[in-house]
Structures are given as C-alpha cells and as structure tokens.
Write a protein that holds these residues in place. Sequence first.
Motif, short mmCIF file in Angstrom:
data_model
loop_
_atom_site.label_atom_id
_atom_site.label_comp_id
_atom_site.label_asym_id
_atom_site.label_seq_id
_atom_site.Cartn_x
_atom_site.Cartn_y
_atom_site.Cartn_z
N ALA A 126 29.52 -44.73 -14.79
CA ALA A 126 30.24 -44.88 -15.72
C ALA A 126 31.04 -44.90 -17.47
O ALA A 126 31.50 -45.43 -17.80
CB ALA A 126 28.93 -46.18 -16.38
N GLY A 127 30.75 -43.06 -17.41
CA GLY A 127 31.29 -42.73 -18.30
C GLY A 127 33.00 -42.29 -18.19
O GLY A 127 33.61 -43.21 -17.34
N SER A 128 33.46 -42.23 -19.56
CA SER A 128 35.25 -42.19 -19.59
C SER A 128 35.76 -41.51 -20.37
O SER A 128 34.73 -40.16 -20.65
CB SER A 128 35.84 -43.47 -20.12
OG SER A 128 35.07 -44.63 -19.89
N ALA A 181 39.20 -45.01 -25.09
CA ALA A 181 40.07 -45.37 -25.68
C ALA A 181 40.84 -46.57 -24.52
O ALA A 181 41.43 -46.97 -24.33
CB ALA A 181 40.88 -44.92 -26.18
N THR A 182 40.80 -45.33 -23.35
CA THR A 182 41.46 -45.60 -21.98
C THR A 182 40.57 -47.30 -21.39
O THR A 182 41.19 -48.16 -21.03
CB THR A 182 42.25 -45.10 -21.36
OG1 THR A 182 42.88 -43.53 -22.14
CG2 THR A 182 43.05 -44.94 -20.62
N HIS A 183 39.56 -46.61 -20.87
CA HIS A 183 38.96 -47.56 -20.73
C HIS A 183 38.62 -48.93 -20.91
O HIS A 183 38.91 -50.03 -20.29
CB HIS A 183 37.13 -46.78 -20.09
CG HIS A 183 36.25 -48.13 -19.51
ND1 HIS A 183 35.98 -48.73 -19.94
CD2 HIS A 183 35.62 -48.32 -18.68
CE1 HIS A 183 35.06 -49.50 -19.56
NE2 HIS A 183 34.88 -49.14 -18.68
N GLY A 221 40.70 -45.36 -13.86
CA GLY A 221 39.83 -45.69 -15.04
C GLY A 221 39.78 -45.41 -16.42
O GLY A 221 38.28 -45.41 -16.46
N GLY A 222 40.10 -44.85 -16.75
CA GLY A 222 40.04 -44.31 -17.98
C GLY A 222 39.06 -42.59 -18.21
O GLY A 222 39.05 -42.41 -18.90
N ARG A 223 39.20 -42.25 -16.63
CA ARG A 223 38.40 -41.29 -17.15
C ARG A 223 39.34 -39.62 -17.29
O ARG A 223 37.90 -38.73 -17.48
CB ARG A 223 37.25 -40.76 -15.57
CG ARG A 223 36.24 -42.15 -14.98
CD ARG A 223 36.40 -42.75 -13.83
NE ARG A 223 35.61 -40.89 -13.35
CZ ARG A 223 34.20 -40.66 -13.76
NH1 ARG A 223 33.20 -41.69 -13.45
NH2 ARG A 223 33.72 -39.49 -12.67
N ASP A 254 42.07 -39.75 -22.34
CA ASP A 254 41.62 -40.73 -23.60
C ASP A 254 43.04 -40.94 -24.94
O ASP A 254 44.47 -40.67 -24.31
CB ASP A 254 41.00 -39.48 -24.48
CG ASP A 254 40.32 -40.91 -25.55
OD1 ASP A 254 39.70 -41.82 -24.83
OD2 ASP A 254 39.91 -40.16 -26.80
N GLY A 255 43.31 -42.33 -25.02
CA GLY A 255 44.04 -42.72 -25.35
C GLY A 255 45.37 -42.78 -25.04
O GLY A 255 46.66 -43.46 -25.53
N ALA A 256 45.03 -43.65 -23.64
CA ALA A 256 46.83 -43.67 -22.62
C ALA A 256 47.06 -45.08 -22.75
O ALA A 256 45.98 -46.10 -23.40
CB ALA A 256 46.23 -43.05 -21.09
N MET A 257 47.70 -45.72 -21.71
CA MET A 257 48.51 -47.13 -21.97
C MET A 257 47.52 -47.63 -20.54
O MET A 257 47.04 -47.08 -19.93
CB MET A 257 50.02 -47.47 -21.47
CG MET A 257 50.18 -46.70 -20.26
SD MET A 257 51.70 -47.17 -20.61
CE MET A 257 52.07 -49.16 -20.43
#
Length: 408
Positions: free
Chosen positions: A65-67, A72-74, A302-304, A307-310
């Motif tokens: 579940a983590g990012s 932020a991306t998740h 999946g935001g993993r 960080d901070g991506a669109m």
Amino acid sequence: MPKEPTAVTEPQQPPAPPPVNFANYQNEIYLHGLEGRVPPFTTEATALGASARGHLDAGAFGYVAGSAGSGATHRANREAFDRCRLVPRMLTDATHRDLRTRVLGTTMPAPVLLAPLGAQSIVHPDGELATARAAASLGLTMTLSTASSYTVEQVAEASGAGPRWFQLYWPNDDDVCVSILERARRAGFTTLVVTLDTWTLAWRPHDLDQSYLPFIRGVGTAIPFSDPAFRAGLERSPEEDLEAAVLRWVPMFTGTDKSWDRLPFLRRHWDGPIVLKGIQHPDDARRAAEAGMEGIVVSNHGGRQLDGAMASLDALPGIVRAVERTGTDTEVLFDSGIRTGADVLKALALGARAVLVGRPFAYGLAHGGEDGVRHVLRSLLADLDLTLGLSGHRTPAELTPDDLWHRP
C-alpha cells in the motif's frame, strides 16, 4: 530450490471468443442474498486496502500500500480521476455491451490486464500461482514480475493456457538477462514489459519505518535465484548461502540506469512485442515509438517511485498525441490509480487501449488467495460493464475525450 515442472502449456490463440456479460456478477451476488450469502469481502474497490490491512502484517501491508516520500504522487493519481468526470448519453441502445478489445494483435475479453506486482507471497502463500489461476479463469492477461515469489515455469504451469506477459527488471548482467528472457519465452510468455522507472528504489517511508524489504530476505527472488546464469556466478547456491545470493542480486538488479541505445539489445533477445512501462513525458513516448517499441505503459508506478510526480491520467492525453504524431502503430496502455469501472472508462476515453490494475487484486489475494483475486477482478469487470452501458456506450472503442468533463 523449488522443483521445476517438467512441462509447460503454451498459451493458445484460438478464434476470438464471444463477448462476456460481465455484469451478470451483480445478479449472481444478489441471488446469493436469497440464500443468506454475501460476498466474501467488500465489492467497493476504494475500500479494499483498508479491509486488507487486517489480513496482513505491518511490513507486508506497507510494502503493497505504501508510496514514495510523502505519498504526493499516489494522491495525485486519485485526484486526477476525481477531477475527470463522465458525461452520460441517453437512448443509445446500450443494453448489450461488448468489452472485447484488441491489444498488440490479440483479442482480449476486456481492456483490463493484471499489472506486474512482485513478491506476492508476502500477501498470500500461493502468491503469483493464485493470481495466475484467477486471471486465466477469466481470460485476463497476467503480467508476471521479475520479482516473483515463484519461477517463470511454475507460474506458467499455474496459468495453463491463460494469456501471460513477462515484466523485466533489467539486470546489469547481460548473460543473466538473456537467460531469464529465454526462460520466459520457453514458458509461453508472449509480450515483454520493461519497467524503466525502478532502476533503483525510491525513498519509501512505509518500508523504511518497518526496516522491511522482501528481497533482502530472499522473497521475490525466485526467478534469478533459479536461473542457471545467475547461479553460475555464486560459489554456493542460494539454498546454501542466502546472504551471498542476495548480495549478488542487489547490485545486479538495482542501482544502474539504462539508456535508449540499449533497447536493440532487448530486441535481439526477444522475438515478441516489447512494451516500455513508466512513460510520463511525451518526448519519451515519441522516442519509444520511433525505436520500434510495440507499446508503452503510461505509469508512475502507482506513486511508488518518484514523489511529487504528475498523475498518470494527466500525462495520458499528451502522450497519446505524441505517439499519434509519429505515425507508428505503437499502442498506449495505462497504469496507476485504477480502482473502478469508471476509472477504466476515463483512461480509455483519453486514448489508452487498455489498462493495468495492480493493488486491488493484491488486496483480493490477501483476503482469499485465488478466490479473492477472482472476486476483485469479477467485481471490477462487472462495474466496468455496467458503467460502460450507463454512460451510453456499447463498446470501449466508442469512448472519446468528448465523453468527459474536467473540473478545473
């Protein structure tokens, strides 16, 4: 080392099957209610994670579940879907739908594939074997991760005649890379999915706070640890000296970024379609198409990873336009944030040929192994079927950007 099966069933390419009424799963659930039966766990896709938490220890749940970083991306992935809204049309004769979609020359029962997800045995002992059986039972394509808990041969055996793709975390050792690719082809994996955005692990607080990483414990390493080229570089086998095998694995599969001029190497050693996963920039999509790649997956893992991506959904329209301008046949697939049938429709309306779904089926695996994966997939397909009709469409091909409204 796990015993290797003696024979593997090649996935078949029969004539396209008739369309499936996936929406019938809804009727099946309601009819079970007359017998006092309810679904084994929630049908609400966005609630699966919270429900699965109770079935997993903290390390395993955090890993799935983590990012990366602050998450932020998740969050951006889900926010992008929330900003994008379907605009339904009426009186379109959408009583009967046909979800069949042609992807890389193969007709699939629906525009949904299973994303590569590693180390599935931390979620359920049967791991990728359960996922392969569930996907095959529905005719859906499973994408096997290099970081599998089981070997390519074992997963192929579990999949039987089911369609299957192989995802590559590109090793820094060419001999090991070629050996793994050859094994995957012999085992009937038809398409190669090369993940580009995970050449090193991101800063992942959920995992760091638990000091938890499956691979350094020898979990999710079944493919390299069973590979003859990898084992040839060890003084003792992984069964005899796990620590030495892990120390060889770590620098081989992480820490080195590749370059565009390395793609011909993959083409020389893989005779099927190649798809590049992790594309977020139109220029990278253009380069992939011009390099002859058959497909790309618009994905931020999946935001993993970054960080901070669109959000991937925000990146999708520009990438579709960039690929179209190349005049190639490169197909655009989508990954990152898919939870509901409406999510699938939004990605398709913005130009994706099909989508890959990841965390939801992992949560199903946590709840109930093969049956849990099947329940999640059937729920998603039923939701997709019903939402397609209620939006006023009969096939995925009818969807266009005009079917969407975007909140500023």
